[in-house]
Enzyme design. Sequence first.
Site, mmCIF file in Angstrom:
data_model
loop_
_atom_site.group_PDB
_atom_site.id
_atom_site.type_symbol
_atom_site.label_atom_id
_atom_site.label_comp_id
_atom_site.label_asym_id
_atom_site.label_seq_id
_atom_site.Cartn_x
_atom_site.Cartn_y
_atom_site.Cartn_z
ATOM 1 N N HIS A 130 60.535 49.990 -33.889
ATOM 2 C CA HIS A 130 61.756 50.774 -34.111
ATOM 3 C C HIS A 130 62.923 49.861 -34.459
ATOM 4 C CE1 HIS A 130 64.915 53.834 -33.127
ATOM 5 N NE2 HIS A 130 65.552 52.760 -32.697
ATOM 6 N N GLU A 131 63.070 48.766 -33.719
ATOM 7 C CA GLU A 131 64.183 47.853 -33.989
ATOM 8 C C GLU A 131 64.020 47.156 -35.331
ATOM 9 O OE1 GLU A 131 66.706 48.133 -32.303
ATOM 10 O OE2 GLU A 131 65.850 49.255 -30.641
ATOM 11 N N HIS A 134 65.305 49.382 -38.014
ATOM 12 C CA HIS A 134 66.757 49.293 -38.187
ATOM 13 C C HIS A 134 67.118 48.126 -39.106
ATOM 14 C CE1 HIS A 134 68.412 52.416 -35.739
ATOM 15 N NE2 HIS A 134 67.861 51.995 -34.612
ATOM 16 N N GLU A 198 69.132 56.789 -36.058
ATOM 17 C CA GLU A 198 68.100 56.704 -35.019
ATOM 18 C C GLU A 198 66.857 57.491 -35.413
ATOM 19 O OE1 GLU A 198 67.849 54.813 -32.346
ATOM 20 O OE2 GLU A 198 69.759 53.909 -32.915
#
Length: 310
Positions: A130-131, A134, A198
């Site tokens: 997930h990071e 980003h 997100e």
Amino acid sequence: MGYVKTTFLMAAMTALFMGLGYLMGGAGGAVIALVMAGAMNLFTWWNSDKMVLKMHNAQALAAGDRFGLVDMVAQLARNAQLPMPAVYIIDTPQPNAFATGRNPQNAAVAVTTGLMRSLTREELAGVVAHELAHIKNHDTAIMTVTATFAGAISMLANFALFFGGSRERLGLIGTLAMMILAPMAAALVQMAISRTREYAADKAGAQICGHPMWLASALQKIQHGAAQIDNDAAERHPATAHMFIINPLHAHSRDKLFSTHPATANRIAALQALAGTMQPNAPRMRQTDMGPSTTSVPKVRKGGKRGPWV
């Protein structure tokens, strides 16, 4: 669609900032406000990773660390076709994580010791993915710019009371109203951008690791832990809250107007739906890439380790 929404929201933030400058000093004030915004954003954009990591007292990890975290990040970065980011660990019991950096070539991923203690290896991989999403989507730069705009708008709104130009245009009551409403509007835009990004990072992160339910399970655990455990550094620096995978400031679970994050239940539902449609040839983490798997968190032993990784 996420980038279109972000573009409109960023345009709204810029217009609000220049509007404040105009109210304070006319056309010249609008130009000065724009120049100020550019200078502040350039400085923050260039130094964002160092500033945020220092705020949270993050410690760098090198390859071969005892957690095996750097090796995991390296494998997932290859899946995402990203340069290897720097890897940091933050000593706080709250389970959480964030990414920072002005671009993929100058990025960092930071996880807390509380996260390492709380998650299985598979769930940890979902969070790291997930990071990395980003970083791949350049969200770290976007969120840095919006945070700077929000701070600058609040500053200008406070200055407005002491400038004759704004009082002449709006009157005292109008100026006071602007001081209250302008920062509120900036905060709303900032939060809307954060929530939009997100959802996009959840989807991209699930594709990077190949297992949406790893991230869904991790989000549930992190939400539970973050709601009960304080993050002192985040409380001291609330402007960084939007960077974390779950709001570290104990926000309400629903999609409130002033929440920096979407509701965790909504994010989990989206990941569950994605899991049902994931293509068979999606990139997947191999068990050998993740190290030994765990399915439960060991009990805390007095004087011993408090979890599987630390």
